[in-house]
Each structure stands twice: as C-alpha cells, then as structure tokens.
Motif scaffolding. Structure first.
Motif, short mmCIF file in Angstrom:
data_model
loop_
_atom_site.label_atom_id
_atom_site.label_comp_id
_atom_site.label_asym_id
_atom_site.label_seq_id
_atom_site.Cartn_x
_atom_site.Cartn_y
_atom_site.Cartn_z
N LEU A 127 0.93 28.46 38.68
CA LEU A 127 0.57 28.85 37.32
C LEU A 127 1.79 29.15 36.45
O LEU A 127 1.70 29.10 35.22
N LYS A 128 2.90 29.47 37.08
CA LYS A 128 4.12 29.77 36.33
C LYS A 128 5.02 28.54 36.30
O LYS A 128 5.13 27.82 37.29
N LYS A 129 5.64 28.28 35.15
CA LYS A 129 6.55 27.15 35.06
C LYS A 129 7.72 27.36 35.99
O LYS A 129 8.36 28.42 35.99
N MET A 130 8.03 26.35 36.79
CA MET A 130 9.11 26.45 37.78
C MET A 130 10.42 25.94 37.19
O MET A 130 10.45 24.98 36.42
N HIS A 131 11.50 26.59 37.59
CA HIS A 131 12.83 26.11 37.25
C HIS A 131 13.25 25.09 38.32
O HIS A 131 13.13 25.38 39.51
N VAL A 132 13.70 23.95 37.91
CA VAL A 132 14.11 22.91 38.85
C VAL A 132 15.60 22.61 38.64
O VAL A 132 16.03 22.30 37.52
N ILE A 133 16.36 22.74 39.73
CA ILE A 133 17.79 22.43 39.70
C ILE A 133 18.06 21.37 40.75
O ILE A 133 17.76 21.57 41.94
N VAL A 134 18.60 20.24 40.32
CA VAL A 134 18.99 19.18 41.26
C VAL A 134 20.52 19.12 41.29
O VAL A 134 21.15 19.00 40.23
#
Length: 447
Positions: free
Chosen positions: A124-131
């Motif tokens: 439900l919460k926007k996820m932070h994505v780091i590649v």
C-alpha cells in the motif's frame, strides 16, 4: 512450480495450544537422541564387521558421518517440523516506507521483467527502488529507464565501478532513508504479495528481529534436467532447512536474492562484508549482535537456477565457500543465543559430513553393487524413512498452507523428484568439498 501471480490474503487459523520454542527445541532433541541410540544399537554388527577390515576409530568416524549424524539431524528436522506452527498475521497491510536495493551486473535480459513484478506489488505504500549498476558493459541502464517509464516506477540509478555485489549494495545502502531495506536479485520475480508479507512478518515480530528471509523457488524448472532437480531442492530441501532455522529464530542466511532487513541493523554491522558469501556473513554478524532472523514462507520469489552441471557446481561451491567464510569469522560458540550456537554448530560439521560422503559413501555405494557391504548396507537405509517423512511433511505444508494460500499450484515433476531424492547428494557433497578446498587455498573469488 507454476506461478499464478494473484495477490491474496492468507487465512491462518488460531492456535489450539502453545508450546514454547525452548520446549520444542528440547523435545526434538530428546526424540532425535533416542533415534541415535536406537541406530547405534542396530549398527553394532556393522561397526564390528567394518572394524575388522580397517580399525575401530576409522569405522566409527565413517559410520558417524554417513549414518549416525545424518540420522540424528533428520530426526531433529522431522520432529521440529511437526511441532512448528506459523503465527497468525494480525497486520496484513502495513504501510511502512521500504526501499528495494537491486544490484545489477550485465542484466539487460532480466532487469526489465524483474522491475515489472516490482511494479505489480500490492504493497500500500509507495516503495523506493534503487538499482546499482555494478560496472555493466551492456544495456542494463537503458532497460531500467524503459521499465521506469512503462511501469511508472521512480527508480534511482546508481553506478558502482568496483566489481563485487557487496560494493554495489553498500553504495545503495548510503542512499537508503527508510527503516526497512529489501535486497532483490536482478533476475528474480516477486509474487504480488511478497513485499507485503515480508514487512508484515517483521512488523508482527519482537523488536529484536532484525531481518526476515523470503522464500525462494525455481522459475525455470522446465528448462533442463538440472533445473527440474533443483526445483525440488528449493521446494523441499532448502525450504525445510529455512523453516527449521526460522522456528528457532536463527535463519542462518537472509539471502541477498530476496530478504528484508532493518536498515539501522545493517548499518550497525557496517553493511555487507567483502566476502564471496556476503549475505551469509552479514546474517551471522547480525545474529552475533543478539538479534534474531526470521523466515516468511509466504513471501515468495522465483529465481533462475543454473541450467548446467558446470554452472551448478560453480554456484554451490561458492555457497560452500561462503559458509566457511562465516565460520572463520564467527565461531558457533561465540554466538550469544543457544539456538544460534546449535544451528551454526551444525554448519561447523558439514565439511566433515561432505568429506565422508564423498570419500567413503560414494565408493562404498559402488562396492555395494558388487555385493561388498563394508560401507553401504542395510543400516544406511534407516536414514531414508526419515527423509521421506520430512519431505512428505514439508510437501503437505507447502502445498496446503503456502501454495493454496497464494493461488499457486505444484507442477508435476516426478523425474526431477526421483533424481533429487536418490542422486542429488552424489553431486552436492563433492561440489561442496571442492568449495571448501577453494576457500582453504584462497582461490580467486568470482561474482
């Protein structure tokens, strides 16, 4: 196993009675010790005959390695699985901020699909994505940007020139601002509820739980015979060990392929170490801090496994090296918790078991085909019933309490199961021994 990726909510029934973890631990020990005593009693003629052609110490060392200790360990596993009860999940839809770290090295063929399944999470919460692009020479960056545009993902792309997954993850860690961080391999596909279940698990756990390992299954199980065999290793073998370790609050590997960590805990042990098994050593460092590591069987991710014997040997020898790295840095007796001392102590004797299996059991099996039962005989068959029971219990649990809950189905793979049951260890032990020797002689590390 064929993924039918549909978000669901598990309905786990209330407990009828409660047995503490300590009681489960000692009950399992008492039963397994009883099995060990029974095995020793039955094996006296075998021990006497084997001693007549070698010596009593040699016979005892060999029989312990191929019968007594494996039988004891299987009995402990069976009783522990029978006593295990997964707790009811009270907070199924957490909203805590979380960051996904994905280390990528030449992943242009897989990263787009991985990010697609990240975008389909029901969290439900926007996820932070780091590649973190770890010095790739292909079009990994372009595929990340394409996925970001098509799936509406906000992705931070970092670049790390130093080769090595630990360098990439540690660079990503410096950019994490959320209380939880999840590591995900660039070729791994998530069930839509996978992230939600990981966060739910740690939110419903005591404060001293610092990490939760997800459940890894095989995606490419129909590609080759080797992947068919490994499907059962992940579904039964690895899953049973994870459940055992999770029951005793000391999952020994929060695997980098898909696990959740408290960010502050990872920073407290200075991030991922310079090790070929960086996730193993990291987990053991966390356990040494008197924190606990859990396992969540419902948080499923699908990974590609090696498709050839050469690739398989390379991977599993690397895992064996990682275990030795962990044992070298942190001895079992230096672990603060009783359960963790025991679980890491089992790993301490694995090189002995693999050596005996490779150097004694396999030649003994060949001799048995010619009617010479010095090493392999009827007594060694006592381990098989426990193996069938443990795998049967886990199959029932995986099918009814995991797969059915996740709208997944177990694909038929009888050939893979037969080969896994009777021939898998014939490959695994020699490969592990090769890994031990590689680490002993400090051979070059390869990511």
């Amino acid at each position: 196993m064929q993924p039918n990726l549909t978000p669901i909510q598990p309905e786990l029934g209330p407990k009828k009675f409660y047995i503490s973890v300590h009681k489960k631990f000692w009950i399992s020990h008492l039963v397994s010790i009883g099995w060990l005593i029974f095995s020793v009693y039955l094996s006296i003629p075998w021990l006497r005959d084997f001693s007549s052609i070698s010596s009593f110490p040699v016979a005892l060392i060999v029989i312990c390695g191929i019968a007594y200790i494996p039988g004891y360990m299987n009995a402990f596993l069976v009783i522990s699985l029978l006593l295990d009860r997964q707790p009811k999940i009270s907070n199924r839809f957490p909203k805590d901020p979380v960051t996904l770290l994905i280390a990528a090295f030449n992943e242009e063929d897989s990263i787009f699909n991985t990010l697609k399944y990240v975008a389909n999470q029901d969290y439900l919460k926007k996820m932070h994505v780091i590649v973190i692009n770890n010095n790739s020479s292909d079009n990994t960056d372009s595929e990340i940007k394409r996925a970001s545009k098509e799936f509406g993902l906000t992705i931070k792309i970092l670049h790390e020139a130093k080769p090595g997954k630990f360098h990439a993850l540690n660079k990503g860690l410096t950019y994490v601002t959320t209380p939880y961080v999840i590591t995900l391999d660039a070729d791994t596909l998530l069930h839509p509820s996978a992230v939600r279940f990981l966060v739910s698990k740690i939110k419903n756990s005591p404060n001293n739980v610092c990490a939760v390992a997800g459940s890894m299954l095989v995606r490419n199980s129909r590609e080759t015979l080797w992947t068919r065999i490994q499907e059962w290793d992940y579904f039964l073998g690895i899953a049973s060990i994870k459940r055992l370790q999770g029951l005793y609050q000391g999952t020994l590997v929060a695997q980098g392929a898909f696990s959740l960590y408290k960010t502050e805990c990872v920073r407290a042990v200075h991030g991922w170490p310079n090790a070929i098994g960086e996730d193993i050593v990291l987990t053991w460092r966390l356990l040494q801090k008197n924190w606990k590591v859990y396992f969540e069987p419902l948080a499923i991710a699908f990974t590609d496994t090696p498709t050839s014997l050469k690739q398989f040997a390379k991977q599993r020898s690397r895992w064996a090296r990682g275990m030795i790295e962990g044992l070298t840095e942190i001895k079992p007796w230096h672990q603060p918790q009783l359960f963790t001392k025991y679980l890491t102590g089992i790993n301490f004797i694995m090189p002995y078991l693999d050596l005996v299996y490779t150097l004694c059991w396999i030649p003994g099996l060949i001799l048995a085909f010619f009617g010479i039962y010095w090493v392999v005989g009827l007594m060694t068959l006592l381990v098989l019933p426990l193996t069938f029971i443990s795998y049967g219990l886990l199959y029932f649990y995986q099918k009814h309490f995991v797969f059915n809950q996740l709208n997944l189905r177990v694909r038929k793979n009888p050939l893979g199961f037969i080969l896994f049951l009777f021939f898998y260890q014939l490959i695994m032990s020699p490969v592990s021994v090769w890994g031990y020797f590689q680490e002993f002689f400090k051979r070059e590390r390869v990511w």
